[in-house]
Design a protein around this motif. Structure first.
Motif, short mmCIF file in Angstrom:
data_model
loop_
_atom_site.label_atom_id
_atom_site.label_comp_id
_atom_site.label_asym_id
_atom_site.label_seq_id
_atom_site.Cartn_x
_atom_site.Cartn_y
_atom_site.Cartn_z
N THR A 27 -3.00 -4.18 -3.99
CA THR A 27 -2.14 -3.98 -2.91
C THR A 27 -2.92 -2.66 -2.12
O THR A 27 -3.05 -1.61 -2.75
N LYS A 29 -2.13 -0.29 0.91
CA LYS A 29 -1.27 0.64 1.75
C LYS A 29 -1.77 1.96 2.53
O LYS A 29 -3.09 2.09 2.41
N PRO A 35 2.58 -1.10 3.66
CA PRO A 35 1.53 -2.20 3.45
C PRO A 35 0.74 -2.45 4.54
O PRO A 35 1.38 -2.60 5.75
N GLY A 56 0.68 -6.50 2.01
CA GLY A 56 -0.51 -5.79 1.56
C GLY A 56 -1.23 -6.31 0.37
O GLY A 56 -2.32 -5.63 -0.07
N ARG A 96 -2.43 0.28 -6.48
CA ARG A 96 -2.19 0.69 -5.10
C ARG A 96 -3.50 1.33 -4.78
O ARG A 96 -4.09 2.40 -5.27
#
Length: 807
Positions: A27, A29, A35, A56, A96
């Motif tokens: 993902t 961000k 996102p 995202g 992330r």
């Protein structure tokens, strides 16, 4: 049973083989934990890649065991490289990955593969001097991407601008000194392209499209962030050039077409030192073209080296340059009389033979141009960065310039030719220091730019005076009767350098040098009160110091101006739908003028405040169906006031009372309804009127610079994605405009240029390493004209062929 066992064995072997393949997902961000959609994620030194979805997320499958480097990039964000190793049948999950906002230098990565909505590239750090998405920006702008230019086999800048909503050419580049670039109408006001990568970049000729990554057409007065020297009340045109990227590659392209067009374009990118993050890119082009008329040509050589150097994660440098050597015949427009009644009110009555150039290939202009820019970026902290910019431009005109003007003295539609020898140069210097921040105050996000700007322009003119050089009629007749002499002459005026030089021998040469400086400070802040509701505040303090002609100390003057900007934006659907409104300001510095009755004593100089333009605009922007539909619909109202006019109560006094009102609406759509099909469409309507003036000739009339009331454009491009036709494609589109006034004064009457719709089409085949294509411009061979108190015929049907090899 035997066949069933065979099928089962194949099935098990296939699944066992696929099971040996790994995957990586994650993902992406931003620093605000939001996102990011449409981020490019690619494997270094590989053609494999993906793009993030609305949440995202991304995933790249079918990876063999080994070590990899993931390159994550998005325009307006700093590129990130993530290293990972994958074992047999392993799925790596990156929970992330954060991209931090920054300028676009050093960050552009070319990703092979399908990208949705190729005609829409609306993430830019130039429009607002902040990396804002279009859907969160209160200003309206059109972006013409490199993809649409390639799909249309664009070979000149005028063709490229046809893809922007609401912009129309008034006249083509003349090459003359000072203002020889093309003029365009935007929201009712004339504008020239004067910005390159957000900084001043001038030209007296045409801009070469070989180095264009995209063109940004900003709508409405934009003086708050860019000043008045490079913008107009209708907006501004910013050319974004190609920049070095991480990797080695390039392309070689050749275009050949009707009317002697031949263009070869080269693009090469390579690392000078991978260890030092030092990359170099070179774009170059050589173009020759003739006219559809009986004379006229243009040839140019263009080279644009650029360099990027990333010292470390905090400090980076960039250098960009464009150098052009061009020679052309200037287009000889028919200038209509601006004071006497017109003999003809339309083209049929004029009897114009559009294939006549009224010049010769012996009379040419040379337009050498250089633009240089240096940029330094330094990360001060996680929330602030420093951006230092220096740009220098030099553009010159050398050679013969002529024009045809109907003075209304001789009988019939007779145009007198005047010609001079140009020797002019314009140089600019611009220095900017920006501090760009992304921070929170009491949980409220602020994205702010604070900048200091110094701009200087110096013009030198050593041209000759203008000499009368015969008369012509629109159908090809000629005579030598000088309209400004009592006797009737029948001299012969050969269109040759020797003949013109003889006529100019007795005329003087200008020795004029002028200069002005602009000192500015500006600030703009985008405040997110919530994730869906934001406001933008901007202000510029501008000090104009005019030195005028350096030999005349009495024409100096200076003015100080405040230019505000304000906007509100609400997103009912986050990152999908926004409602916006804006107030934008522009201004023009006004020179002092002599007032007072000369019969009663010496006149005195009266000073004025700058002329002001104020725009109110509101509309909606969309980004729907996972980036498949981007659109902007807006209504604007621009009021220009404080124009200097004669005082109604005294003919010997001047006041600031003139006004112009320009209003209208625009619709732009970029769509990717299915894979392989990309659509760009636009429609605009503009209503302009001079509402207050001391000049009865123009009062309550549409200004000539406003161009047509209605403009529209459409282009669709489809490429087959599968099967035996994979790689084949076709494009179709049209451009059109309503009729417009070439002249429309009280004393002259009207001369109307007719409406037009121009159809274009293309076919192509795209392989991995090469592309071949055919393009038919003006497929229906429509005869049409443009003009601004002029009559300028446009090119008939033309066929272009293109071959491109990529490496």
């Amino acid at each position: 049973m035997k066949y069933l066992l065979s099928i089962l064995t194949v099935f098990l072997l296939t699944n066992f083989t696929l099971a040996q393949q790994g995957a990586v997902s994650g993902t992406i961000k931003d620093s605000n934990n939001s996102p990011l959609l449409g981020v490019n994620v690619s494997l270094k030194n590989s053609a494999k890649g993906a793009q993030t979805d609305i949440n995202g997320n991304f995933k790249i499958s079918n990876l063999e065991k080994g070590n990899y480097a993931l390159i994550i990039s998005s325009l307006g964000y700093k590129t990130k490289e993530v290293l990972f190793s994958i074992s047999t049948n392993e799925h790596i999950k990156l929970e992330r990955v954060t991209l931090y906002e920054g300028n676009e230098i050093l960050n552009e990565v070319i990703l092979e593969g399908e990208r949705r909505n190729k005609f829409s590239r609306k993430k830019t750090a130039y429009v607002s001097k902040l990396p804002l998405k279009d859907i969160e920006n209160t200003q309206v702008y059109s972006t013409i991407s490199n993809e649409i230019l390639k799909s249309q086999i664009v070979t000149n800048f005028d063709e490229a601008l046809k893809n922007a909503t609401g912009i129309e050419q008034l006249w083509a580049s003349t090459g003359r000194g000072g203002d020889g670039a093309g003029y365009y109408s935007l929201r009712g006001f004339s504008v020239q392209p004067q910005l390159v990568n957000g900084l001043p970049g001038l030209t007296n000729g045409t801009i070469n499209p070989a180095n264009i990554e995209r063109i940004e057409v900003l709508k409405g007065p934009s003086a708050t962030l860019f000043g008045n020297a490079v913008s107009s009340y209708g907006g501004l045109i910013n050319v974004v050039t190609k920049k070095p990227y991480v990797g080695t590659g390039g392309a070689l392209s050749f275009v050949s077409g009707s009317y002697g067009l031949n263009q070869i374009v080269g693009d090469f990118n390579s690392a000078l030192s991978k260890e030092d993050n030092l990359y170099f890119r070179l774009n170059t082009a050589y173009t020759t073209a003739q006219s559809f008329q009986d004379a006229g040509f243009r040839k140019s050589f263009f080279i644009a080296p650029s360099l990027s150097y990333k010292v470390n994660n905090k400090l980076s440098f960039s250098f960009y340059s464009e150098v052009t050597q061009a020679e052309q015949t200037n287009p000889t427009f028919l200038f209509l009389n601006r004071s006497a009644p017109t003999v003809a009110s339309n083209l049929d009555e004029l009897g114009y033979n559009h294939k006549l150039s009224f010049t010769s290939n012996d009379l040419t202009l040379k337009n050498p141009t250089q633009n240089y820019r240096v940029e330094m970026d330094y990360k001060l902290s996680d929330t602030w960065k420093s951006q230092t910019l220096l740009s220098k431009s030099s553009t010159s005109t050398n050679g013969y310039y002529s024009y045809l003007f109907d003075y209304g003295i001789l009988e019939g539609n007779t145009y007198s030719r005047f010609i001079n020898k140009q020797n002019a140069n314009t140089q600019t210097t611009d220095i900017q220091q920006n501090f760009i921040g992304d921070f929170k105050v009491a949980s409220i996000r602020n994205r702010m730019v604070i900048g200091i700007d110094y701009f200087n322009e110096t013009q030198t003119n050593n041209s000759t005076g203008y000499a009368f050089y015969g008369n012509v009629t629109p159908n090809g007749g000629s005579n030598g009767d000088n309209p400004f002499t009592a006797e009737v002459e029948d001299d012969v005026f050969p269109l040759s350098t020797s003949g013109v030089d003889a006529a100019l021998a007795s005329l003087g040469v200008s020795n004029l040098k002028s200069k002005y400086h602009i000192y500015s400070i500006y600030a703009s802040d985008v405040i997110n009160f919530t994730e869906r509701f934001s406001a933008m505040f901007g202000l510029r303090l501008d000090h104009f110091d005019n030195k005028g002609a350096l030999a005349n100390l009495e024409d100096d003057y200076n003015q100080t101006t405040l230019s505000p900007k304000f906007g509100l934006l609400f997103q009912p659907l986050k990152d999908k739908l926004s409602l916006f409104g804006n107030y934008q300001n522009g201004f023009t510095n006004v020179a002092p003028q002599l007032v007072g009755n000369p019969d009663e004593g010496p006149q005195s100089l009266k000073t004025f405040t700058p002329e002001q333009a104020n725009q109110i605009e509101f509309g909606i922007k969309t980004n729907l169906f996972n980036n498949r539909l981007n659109s902007t619909i807006s209504y604007y109202h621009i009021n220009v006031k404080d124009r200097v006019i004669t005082d109604p109560s005294s003919p010997f006094n001047k006041i600031q009372g003139g006004e112009v009102v320009s209003k209208g609406f625009e619709i732009e759509i970029n769509a990717n309804p299915i894979n392989g099909l990309n659509i760009r469409a636009g429609y605009s309507y503009n209503d302009s009127e001079t509402t207050k003036s001391d000049n009865a000739q123009i009062l309550n009339k549409r200004p000539l610079e406003a161009g047509p009331e209605t403009l529209y454009n459409f282009w669709a491009n489809y490429e087959f994605q599968y099967g035996i036709l994979d790689g084949f494609g076709a494009g179709f589109g049209f451009n059109g405009a309503s009729e417009r006034f070439a002249i429309n004064y009280e004393s002259t009457g009207e001369f109307v240029l007719p409406s037009y719709t121009i159809v274009n089409a293309s076919v192509f085949y795209q392989a991995k390493k090469y592309k071949v294509g055919l393009k038919l411009n003006n497929a229906l061979n429509k005869l049409y004209y443009k003009g601004w108190s002029t009559i300028n015929p446009q090119q008939p049907r033309a066929l272009l062929a293109n071959v491109t090899y990529q490496f």
